[in-house]
Design an enzyme around this catalytic site. Sequence first.
Site, PDB file in Angstrom:
ATOM      1  N   ARG A 156       0.836  -1.200   0.000  1.00  0.00           N
ATOM      2  CA  ARG A 156       0.000   0.000   0.000  1.00  0.00           C
ATOM      3  C   ARG A 156       0.876   1.258   0.000  1.00  0.00           C
ATOM      4  O   ARG A 156       2.038   1.225   0.415  1.00  0.00           O
ATOM      5  CB  ARG A 156      -0.919   0.011   1.220  1.00  0.00           C
ATOM      6  CG  ARG A 156      -1.919  -1.132   1.253  1.00  0.00           C
ATOM      7  CD  ARG A 156      -2.786  -1.046   2.505  1.00  0.00           C
ATOM      8  NE  ARG A 156      -3.837  -2.064   2.511  1.00  0.00           N
ATOM      9  CZ  ARG A 156      -3.703  -3.271   3.007  1.00  0.00           C
ATOM     10  NH1 ARG A 156      -2.545  -3.634   3.566  1.00  0.00           N
ATOM     11  NH2 ARG A 156      -4.698  -4.142   2.976  1.00  0.00           N
ATOM     12  N   LYS A 183      -4.135  -2.513   7.591  1.00  0.00           N
ATOM     13  CA  LYS A 183      -5.491  -2.673   8.104  1.00  0.00           C
ATOM     14  C   LYS A 183      -5.580  -3.834   9.090  1.00  0.00           C
ATOM     15  O   LYS A 183      -6.399  -3.817  10.009  1.00  0.00           O
ATOM     16  CB  LYS A 183      -6.459  -2.912   6.946  1.00  0.00           C
ATOM     17  CG  LYS A 183      -6.618  -1.721   6.013  1.00  0.00           C
ATOM     18  CD  LYS A 183      -7.590  -2.036   4.895  1.00  0.00           C
ATOM     19  CE  LYS A 183      -7.759  -0.848   3.964  1.00  0.00           C
ATOM     20  NZ  LYS A 183      -8.707  -1.137   2.859  1.00  0.00           N
ATOM     21  N   HIS A 256      -2.665   1.327  -5.617  1.00  0.00           N
ATOM     22  CA  HIS A 256      -3.653   0.320  -5.227  1.00  0.00           C
ATOM     23  C   HIS A 256      -4.040  -0.559  -6.411  1.00  0.00           C
ATOM     24  O   HIS A 256      -4.322  -1.750  -6.245  1.00  0.00           O
ATOM     25  CB  HIS A 256      -4.895   0.990  -4.650  1.00  0.00           C
ATOM     26  CG  HIS A 256      -5.768   0.039  -3.884  1.00  0.00           C
ATOM     27  ND1 HIS A 256      -5.422  -0.484  -2.670  1.00  0.00           N
ATOM     28  CD2 HIS A 256      -6.979  -0.503  -4.192  1.00  0.00           C
ATOM     29  CE1 HIS A 256      -6.362  -1.293  -2.231  1.00  0.00           C
ATOM     30  NE2 HIS A 256      -7.328  -1.334  -3.145  1.00  0.00           N
ATOM     31  N   ARG A 259      -1.837  -3.435  -6.664  1.00  0.00           N
ATOM     32  CA  ARG A 259      -2.176  -4.555  -5.766  1.00  0.00           C
ATOM     33  C   ARG A 259      -3.149  -5.503  -6.471  1.00  0.00           C
ATOM     34  O   ARG A 259      -2.981  -6.722  -6.419  1.00  0.00           O
ATOM     35  CB  ARG A 259      -2.807  -4.028  -4.473  1.00  0.00           C
ATOM     36  CG  ARG A 259      -1.810  -3.433  -3.512  1.00  0.00           C
ATOM     37  CD  ARG A 259      -2.484  -2.830  -2.292  1.00  0.00           C
ATOM     38  NE  ARG A 259      -3.132  -3.796  -1.436  1.00  0.00           N
ATOM     39  CZ  ARG A 259      -2.526  -4.582  -0.551  1.00  0.00           C
ATOM     40  NH1 ARG A 259      -1.204  -4.530  -0.429  1.00  0.00           N
ATOM     41  NH2 ARG A 259      -3.208  -5.400   0.218  1.00  0.00           N
ATOM     42  N   HIS A 283      -3.551  -9.940   3.757  1.00  0.00           N
ATOM     43  CA  HIS A 283      -4.978  -9.950   4.060  1.00  0.00           C
ATOM     44  C   HIS A 283      -5.246 -10.878   5.233  1.00  0.00           C
ATOM     45  O   HIS A 283      -4.523 -11.855   5.449  1.00  0.00           O
ATOM     46  CB  HIS A 283      -5.777 -10.418   2.842  1.00  0.00           C
ATOM     47  CG  HIS A 283      -5.834  -9.406   1.742  1.00  0.00           C
ATOM     48  ND1 HIS A 283      -6.001  -9.737   0.418  1.00  0.00           N
ATOM     49  CD2 HIS A 283      -5.740  -8.052   1.776  1.00  0.00           C
ATOM     50  CE1 HIS A 283      -6.009  -8.643  -0.325  1.00  0.00           C
ATOM     51  NE2 HIS A 283      -5.848  -7.612   0.482  1.00  0.00           N
ATOM     52  N   TYR A 292      -9.782  -9.126  -4.836  1.00  0.00           N
ATOM     53  CA  TYR A 292      -8.765  -8.425  -5.601  1.00  0.00           C
ATOM     54  C   TYR A 292      -8.483  -9.103  -6.941  1.00  0.00           C
ATOM     55  O   TYR A 292      -7.798  -8.539  -7.781  1.00  0.00           O
ATOM     56  CB  TYR A 292      -7.454  -8.371  -4.806  1.00  0.00           C
ATOM     57  CG  TYR A 292      -7.386  -7.256  -3.796  1.00  0.00           C
ATOM     58  CD1 TYR A 292      -6.481  -6.210  -3.935  1.00  0.00           C
ATOM     59  CD2 TYR A 292      -8.226  -7.245  -2.689  1.00  0.00           C
ATOM     60  CE1 TYR A 292      -6.414  -5.195  -3.006  1.00  0.00           C
ATOM     61  CE2 TYR A 292      -8.170  -6.230  -1.751  1.00  0.00           C
ATOM     62  CZ  TYR A 292      -7.265  -5.213  -1.915  1.00  0.00           C
ATOM     63  OH  TYR A 292      -7.210  -4.197  -0.989  1.00  0.00           O
TER      64      TYR A 292
END
Length: 418
Positions: A156, A183, A256, A259, A283, A292
């Site tokens: 990120r 996150k 992003h 990703r 994740h 994704y």
Amino acid sequence: MTPLELVEAYTDDHDLRDASTKIYKAAMNALKRHFGEEIDVGAIERRQILAWRKLVLADGLSKRSWNTYSNHLRTVWGYAIEHGILPKTLPNPFKKTTVVAPRRPSKIVASEAIHQARRWLMSLVDEEHCTGERSKITPAWFWLATFEVFYYTGIRLNALLCIRLKDVDWDRKLILIRGETEKTHREYFVPIMEGLEPHIRAILDAAERCGFAPTDQLFNVNRFSNHYRRAEMNSDQVEAMYKKLIAKLGVRMTPHRFRHTLASDLMKQPERNIHLTKSLLNHSNIATTMGYIEADYDHMREVLHERSLLQGALLLVRRADETGAPGTNKHQVQELAATEPLRLEHGPGAPVDPATQELAAALLQLQFDRAGTEPSLPPEELFTPSLLFTIMSSTATTPYSRTGSGGSSTRFAARASP
């Protein structure tokens, strides 16, 4: 309790990143604009939420934005009810208030666009080296290194900004991504691949020349060029670089999106290791990783084609002869069957025994007689055992008698239907 007091109680009780805190407060501010700052949150009912939803959607708010508000506020209300801030008997007014949003457009960056961006950045590096003048993206070597970090690792933007000099383990070829930037709040490592090595090495060498301390922000363009005045690099500077790439190439490109591109590319590899992809993107669950990954329609087409081959579906496909040549009739089939020995898949060049040869001719003639048509003759490589079985299944209503004795080749003779 007012909306402001409720959202502050929630954020104070949770270890949230600044970006997450901002999203929760933005959702609550939207609620305050509609209901007023002094409204008692315990008095808000579901029917009022639905009326608010109808109003803002009619005013042009996207369904996806509404779902963001609904999901975050449902979480805040759930927290308040669970911990007794609001009455435990109070139903959550945001439960099941999301709407079906349109599917997001693809976030995959085409490989050719990535190559074009890379080539352009490399040309700017050469330009600055040869002329000593500033290029459109300067210093070009630094931004090329930044570009490659996003491409190779899929980290990120905030993670890149928080990498310190000491987070790079050059001996083990690893970069530490700290938990406070994630996150999931979990730290993890990303590998330094062969293609990324020269760029990381260039950053480390430049940092050493500039006298970086171990705790200094490593990717800090302000330390590598006298054209910048900030103490630390921020997201605006990275986004400005990508805006120039977009203006040059006409293709939407962001960290992003890299990703998403990385996740989809990894799942196109022969191994298709979803757990590796999940770990690289850090994740917490596979469901997030699957979100994704774009569908690989080329691979899907190949799998479906293999299925049709295995089940023999392609063997009886009729195709129009666009050459204008006369069609093959059953007499040509019989003649070919008599002069061209069939080939078996299990033995290249091995002729079929006469019994099988006779069976093929009989079954083909019977099928043509029943269909009343004269389809084109399949190519020689399709005359395989699977073809015989397919023809037999398509003429299953016709009885066949089996002759022959033990140890001899088995023959079948087609009998005319009664």
